[in-house]
Design an enzyme around this catalytic site. Sequence first.
Site, PDB file in Angstrom:
ATOM      1  N   HIS A  11       0.840  -1.207   0.000  1.00  0.00           N
ATOM      2  CA  HIS A  11       0.000   0.000   0.000  1.00  0.00           C
ATOM      3  C   HIS A  11       0.874   1.255   0.000  1.00  0.00           C
ATOM      4  O   HIS A  11       0.613   2.210  -0.744  1.00  0.00           O
ATOM      5  CB  HIS A  11      -0.914   0.026   1.241  1.00  0.00           C
TER       6      HIS A  11
ATOM      7  N   LYS B 115     -18.510  -6.733   7.837  1.00  0.00           N
ATOM      8  CA  LYS B 115     -17.296  -7.572   7.808  1.00  0.00           C
ATOM      9  C   LYS B 115     -16.499  -7.352   9.093  1.00  0.00           C
ATOM     10  O   LYS B 115     -16.311  -6.212   9.511  1.00  0.00           O
ATOM     11  CB  LYS B 115     -16.434  -7.158   6.598  1.00  0.00           C
TER      12      LYS B 115
ATOM     13  N   ARG C 149      -2.245  -6.047  -8.590  1.00  0.00           N
ATOM     14  CA  ARG C 149      -1.252  -7.087  -8.353  1.00  0.00           C
ATOM     15  C   ARG C 149      -1.330  -8.205  -9.369  1.00  0.00           C
ATOM     16  O   ARG C 149      -0.337  -8.832  -9.688  1.00  0.00           O
ATOM     17  CB  ARG C 149      -1.461  -7.709  -6.958  1.00  0.00           C
TER      18      ARG C 149
ATOM     19  N   SER D 198      -2.909  -7.802   2.824  1.00  0.00           N
ATOM     20  CA  SER D 198      -3.265  -7.661   4.240  1.00  0.00           C
ATOM     21  C   SER D 198      -3.688  -9.012   4.804  1.00  0.00           C
ATOM     22  O   SER D 198      -3.378  -9.339   5.949  1.00  0.00           O
ATOM     23  CB  SER D 198      -4.416  -6.669   4.406  1.00  0.00           C
TER      24      SER D 198
HETATM   25  P1  ADP Z   1      -9.694  -3.722  -0.665  1.00  0.00           P
HETATM   26  O1  ADP Z   1     -10.384  -4.494   0.426  1.00  0.00           O
HETATM   27  O2  ADP Z   1     -10.468  -2.529  -1.137  1.00  0.00           O
HETATM   28  O3  ADP Z   1      -9.111  -4.521  -1.791  1.00  0.00           O
HETATM   29  P2  ADP Z   1      -7.015  -3.507   0.355  1.00  0.00           P
HETATM   30  O4  ADP Z   1      -6.641  -2.840   1.627  1.00  0.00           O
HETATM   31  O5  ADP Z   1      -6.814  -4.965   0.276  1.00  0.00           O
HETATM   32  O6  ADP Z   1      -8.487  -3.061   0.116  1.00  0.00           O
HETATM   33  O7  ADP Z   1      -6.238  -2.830  -0.870  1.00  0.00           O
HETATM   34  C1  ADP Z   1      -6.348  -1.472  -1.178  1.00  0.00           C
HETATM   35  C2  ADP Z   1      -5.662  -1.209  -2.507  1.00  0.00           C
HETATM   36  O8  ADP Z   1      -4.273  -1.502  -2.408  1.00  0.00           O
HETATM   37  C3  ADP Z   1      -6.156  -2.052  -3.672  1.00  0.00           C
HETATM   38  O9  ADP Z   1      -6.107  -1.280  -4.848  1.00  0.00           O
HETATM   39  C4  ADP Z   1      -5.162  -3.177  -3.756  1.00  0.00           C
HETATM   40  O10 ADP Z   1      -5.089  -3.707  -5.059  1.00  0.00           O
HETATM   41  C5  ADP Z   1      -3.898  -2.425  -3.411  1.00  0.00           C
HETATM   42  N1  ADP Z   1      -2.894  -3.320  -2.868  1.00  0.00           N
HETATM   43  C6  ADP Z   1      -3.020  -4.229  -1.887  1.00  0.00           C
HETATM   44  N2  ADP Z   1      -1.858  -4.883  -1.676  1.00  0.00           N
HETATM   45  C7  ADP Z   1      -0.970  -4.379  -2.552  1.00  0.00           C
HETATM   46  C8  ADP Z   1       0.394  -4.650  -2.871  1.00  0.00           C
HETATM   47  N3  ADP Z   1       1.072  -5.604  -2.253  1.00  0.00           N
HETATM   48  N4  ADP Z   1       0.987  -3.914  -3.826  1.00  0.00           N
HETATM   49  C9  ADP Z   1       0.277  -2.951  -4.465  1.00  0.00           C
HETATM   50  N5  ADP Z   1      -1.013  -2.668  -4.264  1.00  0.00           N
HETATM   51  C10 ADP Z   1      -1.636  -3.372  -3.306  1.00  0.00           C
END
Ligand code: ADP
Length: 158
Positions: free
Chosen positions: A18, A42, A91, A128
């Site tokens: 992130h 959730k 990703r 995450s």
């Molecule tokens: P959501 O539940 O909306 O997917 P996340 O917190 O999982 O929320 O992810 C938020 C954003 O960050 C999304 O666009 C996701 O694709 C991106 N993201 C998550 N992990 C990574 C990573 N390792 N590298 C780049 N972008 C990421």
Amino acid sequence: MKKIAVFPGSFDPFTVGHASIVERGLPLFDEIVIGVGVNERKRSFYSPEERVRAIEELYAGDSRIRVVSYKDLTIDFARRVGARFILRGLRSVKDFEYERDIANMNQRLSGVETVLLFTEPHFSSISSSVVRELMAFGKDVTDFLPRRKSRREEATEE
Ligand code: ADP
């Protein structure tokens, strides 16, 4: 007109993946509002307040980044903070299909454009949910969590 993007997500927790998207998004926008999405249906590992606080600490002192939690639709949140763009990270092909459908819908409903950045390859398997799983089993996850830059690191980047 200020170019503002929201970077929405669950951020449960906020990972180095992130942080990389935020850092790479900064040259594209005047301001990035990190939106911590709160979904009452959730269960989350960290409370919204904990997630907001952790991200705020990371970017304290950087006036181009704000952290806000929100419960409504991302496009309504974007409108509320004056953002015309949504920033997201990609990703995988799986992310691509999901993002495409939502981006199309958001564009159609509100005109808000989604800007997608490809993940740096060494972050592509960090999520995450993987970090939460490791934490639940007591593993060290410090490599996956961003840390605040020291003044010296900030100075050498300038
Ligand atoms: P959501 O539940 O909306 O997917 P996340 O917190 O999982 O929320 O992810 C938020 C954003 O960050 C999304 O666009 C996701 O694709 C991106 N993201 C998550 N992990 C990574 C990573 N390792 N590298 C780049 N972008 C990421």
